[in-house]
Write an enzyme that holds these catalytic residues in place. Sequence first.
Site, PDB file in Angstrom:
ATOM      1  N   ASP A 164     -22.119 -26.143 -44.031  1.00 30.83           N
ATOM      2  CA  ASP A 164     -22.480 -27.198 -43.068  1.00 30.83           C
ATOM      3  C   ASP A 164     -21.436 -28.292 -43.312  1.00 30.83           C
ATOM      4  O   ASP A 164     -20.342 -27.996 -43.836  1.00 30.83           O
ATOM      5  CB  ASP A 164     -23.921 -27.699 -43.296  1.00 30.83           C
ATOM      6  CG  ASP A 164     -24.422 -28.625 -42.180  1.00 30.83           C
ATOM      7  OD1 ASP A 164     -24.790 -28.124 -41.113  1.00 30.83           O
ATOM      8  OD2 ASP A 164     -24.426 -29.860 -42.361  1.00 30.83           O
ATOM      9  N   LYS A 224     -32.626 -25.385 -45.731  1.00 31.95           N
ATOM     10  CA  LYS A 224     -31.393 -26.183 -45.716  1.00 31.95           C
ATOM     11  C   LYS A 224     -31.233 -26.805 -47.095  1.00 31.95           C
ATOM     12  O   LYS A 224     -32.229 -26.995 -47.809  1.00 31.95           O
ATOM     13  CB  LYS A 224     -31.484 -27.281 -44.653  1.00 31.95           C
ATOM     14  CG  LYS A 224     -30.152 -27.844 -44.229  1.00 31.95           C
ATOM     15  CD  LYS A 224     -29.491 -27.028 -43.129  1.00 31.95           C
ATOM     16  CE  LYS A 224     -28.113 -27.556 -42.807  1.00 31.95           C
ATOM     17  NZ  LYS A 224     -27.541 -26.934 -41.610  1.00 31.95           N
TER      18      LYS A 224
HETATM   19  P1  NDP Z   1     -17.339 -30.350 -41.007  1.00 32.96           P
HETATM   20  O1  NDP Z   1     -17.550 -30.932 -42.341  1.00 32.96           O
HETATM   21  O2  NDP Z   1     -16.417 -29.211 -40.833  1.00 32.96           O
HETATM   22  O3  NDP Z   1     -16.900 -31.482 -39.971  1.00 32.96           O
HETATM   23  C1  NDP Z   1     -17.707 -32.610 -39.766  1.00 32.96           C
HETATM   24  C2  NDP Z   1     -16.978 -33.546 -38.806  1.00 32.96           C
HETATM   25  O4  NDP Z   1     -17.889 -34.568 -38.404  1.00 32.96           O
HETATM   26  C3  NDP Z   1     -15.790 -34.249 -39.446  1.00 32.96           C
HETATM   27  O5  NDP Z   1     -14.852 -34.524 -38.452  1.00 32.96           O
HETATM   28  C4  NDP Z   1     -16.442 -35.539 -39.981  1.00 32.96           C
HETATM   29  O6  NDP Z   1     -15.540 -36.621 -40.135  1.00 32.96           O
HETATM   30  C5  NDP Z   1     -17.409 -35.852 -38.879  1.00 32.96           C
HETATM   31  N1  NDP Z   1     -18.529 -36.621 -39.445  1.00 32.96           N
HETATM   32  C6  NDP Z   1     -19.323 -36.279 -40.486  1.00 32.96           C
HETATM   33  N2  NDP Z   1     -20.204 -37.258 -40.762  1.00 32.96           N
HETATM   34  C7  NDP Z   1     -19.948 -38.227 -39.871  1.00 32.96           C
HETATM   35  C8  NDP Z   1     -20.527 -39.486 -39.631  1.00 32.96           C
HETATM   36  N3  NDP Z   1     -21.540 -39.964 -40.384  1.00 32.96           N
HETATM   37  N4  NDP Z   1     -20.015 -40.235 -38.606  1.00 32.96           N
HETATM   38  C9  NDP Z   1     -18.995 -39.755 -37.836  1.00 32.96           C
HETATM   39  N5  NDP Z   1     -18.402 -38.564 -38.029  1.00 32.96           N
HETATM   40  C10 NDP Z   1     -18.874 -37.811 -39.024  1.00 32.96           C
HETATM   41  O7  NDP Z   1     -18.827 -29.959 -40.494  1.00 32.96           O
HETATM   42  P2  NDP Z   1     -19.244 -28.958 -39.328  1.00 32.96           P
HETATM   43  O8  NDP Z   1     -18.247 -28.980 -38.246  1.00 32.96           O
HETATM   44  O9  NDP Z   1     -19.634 -27.676 -39.946  1.00 32.96           O
HETATM   45  O10 NDP Z   1     -20.617 -29.631 -38.825  1.00 32.96           O
HETATM   46  C11 NDP Z   1     -20.661 -30.572 -37.753  1.00 32.96           C
HETATM   47  C12 NDP Z   1     -22.074 -30.628 -37.188  1.00 32.96           C
HETATM   48  O11 NDP Z   1     -22.445 -29.320 -36.718  1.00 32.96           O
HETATM   49  C13 NDP Z   1     -23.179 -31.029 -38.174  1.00 32.96           C
HETATM   50  O12 NDP Z   1     -24.177 -31.733 -37.492  1.00 32.96           O
HETATM   51  C14 NDP Z   1     -23.738 -29.689 -38.620  1.00 32.96           C
HETATM   52  O13 NDP Z   1     -25.069 -29.792 -39.101  1.00 32.96           O
HETATM   53  C15 NDP Z   1     -23.677 -28.926 -37.305  1.00 32.96           C
HETATM   54  N6  NDP Z   1     -23.722 -27.479 -37.414  1.00 32.96           N
HETATM   55  C16 NDP Z   1     -22.793 -26.800 -38.154  1.00 32.96           C
HETATM   56  C17 NDP Z   1     -22.848 -25.434 -38.228  1.00 32.96           C
HETATM   57  C18 NDP Z   1     -21.802 -24.633 -38.932  1.00 32.96           C
HETATM   58  O14 NDP Z   1     -21.839 -23.404 -38.810  1.00 32.96           O
HETATM   59  N7  NDP Z   1     -20.857 -25.231 -39.636  1.00 32.96           N
HETATM   60  C19 NDP Z   1     -23.953 -24.680 -37.608  1.00 32.96           C
HETATM   61  C20 NDP Z   1     -24.812 -25.478 -36.769  1.00 32.96           C
HETATM   62  C21 NDP Z   1     -24.701 -26.828 -36.711  1.00 32.96           C
HETATM   63  P3  NDP Z   1     -15.131 -37.116 -41.611  1.00 32.96           P
HETATM   64  O15 NDP Z   1     -14.119 -36.123 -42.083  1.00 32.96           O
HETATM   65  O16 NDP Z   1     -14.577 -38.480 -41.424  1.00 32.96           O
HETATM   66  O17 NDP Z   1     -16.381 -37.110 -42.436  1.00 32.96           O
END
Ligand code: NDP
Length: 449
Positions: free
Chosen positions: A162, A122
């Site tokens: 991510d 990662k």
């Molecule tokens: P994105 O950047 O596309 O979206 C992240 C979302 O989560 C946004 O809505 C963001 O809001 C919110 N968010 C981020 N940090 C925080 C926080 N500290 N508190 C509250 N809301 C928060 O990321 P992904 O959708 O790709 O990833 C989301 C989760 O899924 C993560 O945990 C990631 O590790 C996991 N994941 C992702 C994969 C992938 O293929 N993309 C694979 C497996 C797991 P804001 O815009 O306000 O920051």
Amino acid sequence: MSEILTMIKDRDPEQREFHQAVTEVLASIQPVLDRNPEYRQAAVLERIVEPERVLMFRVPWMDDQDQVQVNRGFRVEMNSAIGPYKGGLRFHPSVNLGIIKFLAFEQVFKNSLTTLAMGGGKGGSDFNPKGKSDNEVMRFCQSFMAELQRHIGPNTDVPAGDIGVGAREIGFLFGMYKKLRNEFTGVLTGKSINWGGSLIRPEATGYGTVFFAAEMLATRAESLEGKTCLVSGSGNVAQFTTEKILQLGGKVVTLSDSSGYIFDEAGIDQDKLAWVMKHKNYRRGRIKDYVEKFPDAVYTSVAADLDYNPLWNHKADCAFPSATQNEINAKDGQNLVDNGIYVVAEGANMPSVPEAVDIFLESKILYGPGKAANAGGVAVSGLEMAQNSMRLNWPANEVEDRLKHIMKSIHSTCVDAAAEYGQPGNYVAGANIAGFVKVVNAMLDQGLV
Ligand code: NDP
């Protein structure tokens, strides 16, 4: 085993998320160690908690005001026993070495569960893409890749997206890799479909999480049809989780970002979701704007110091945390159970604190931990690597069928491992045990390296 925890805490006392991830795995695998004394003799625990390699580097870049900015870059190459390091890059101001190590550690077991040959890694940076121009993001990505390119390769280490790293960032990173190395290879996954990406990769994590939830429901002869679902986040995982729930006949009533959440009692239908996707992915807007477009919905801002998240305090059947780590605290966990939620499928990595996990396990709800439930993303990344090696593209239905098959297989692997070790229905134990056994057996086969 407490000595292993003491060791990692003494060595890196500030890495709280990493300690949390290791504690959870160690708690699950005691019966495996009891049955296989050779694992302790070979010190597999001491080895598996120590990354094979940690890279930390300076990332200097020029902002639009001609000011030099400096961020910190990371890549943790955790374990390559079963394949090249594989795992995403996160760009978010909260990123530090402890968070990247927790994510890399989780990734080792997750990748092992996918049935594909991928080790765990990662990376990321404390760079905040929010509010930056496209040119600033490009300059940052180019500087980040100027260093990272020395350490990665299609058979060595294959990063992906991510939080904060989507199609735009993968494009800039890939462009710089290609320029510096003069090679067009599958060194990153999540590429656009026109230049080496796989169909269904953007959808894969969210779709896979919903497939996993459907598998859990099937053990009780139920489906997602007619179920009311809470989804957090509004990024990649949340969007495609919502899309697949709708396709399977469920109703999604919430979405969020780090400022607050929307509650739409009538349900977020396909048209509303299309608006969210455009608003988040292209206009890079906030979720609160949803209620201006759809005034029947309600927006609630969530203060950072509130001791619970009201998003998790609605009556529903299923919850899909899809934002970030530790977004469900103990009070949220209790609220979910009290509100009748009996399916929790984690799209995010480690979104539930240990006390919330205990509440889910004690309540005997269907609880799918992230390392099993969200493994569809990296699984389709593995399929993207396979397509790149063969220089061909599979059609969308073929990739989705493979994804569905992999999620089914991860589900049954977890069920079988949990039952074999006397904890039927416990997907946490099942995922940790099955993921662990495959990796440590490969480590033993390969000697002390
Ligand atoms: P994105 O950047 O596309 O979206 C992240 C979302 O989560 C946004 O809505 C963001 O809001 C919110 N968010 C981020 N940090 C925080 C926080 N500290 N508190 C509250 N809301 C928060 O990321 P992904 O959708 O790709 O990833 C989301 C989760 O899924 C993560 O945990 C990631 O590790 C996991 N994941 C992702 C994969 C992938 O293929 N993309 C694979 C497996 C797991 P804001 O815009 O306000 O920051």
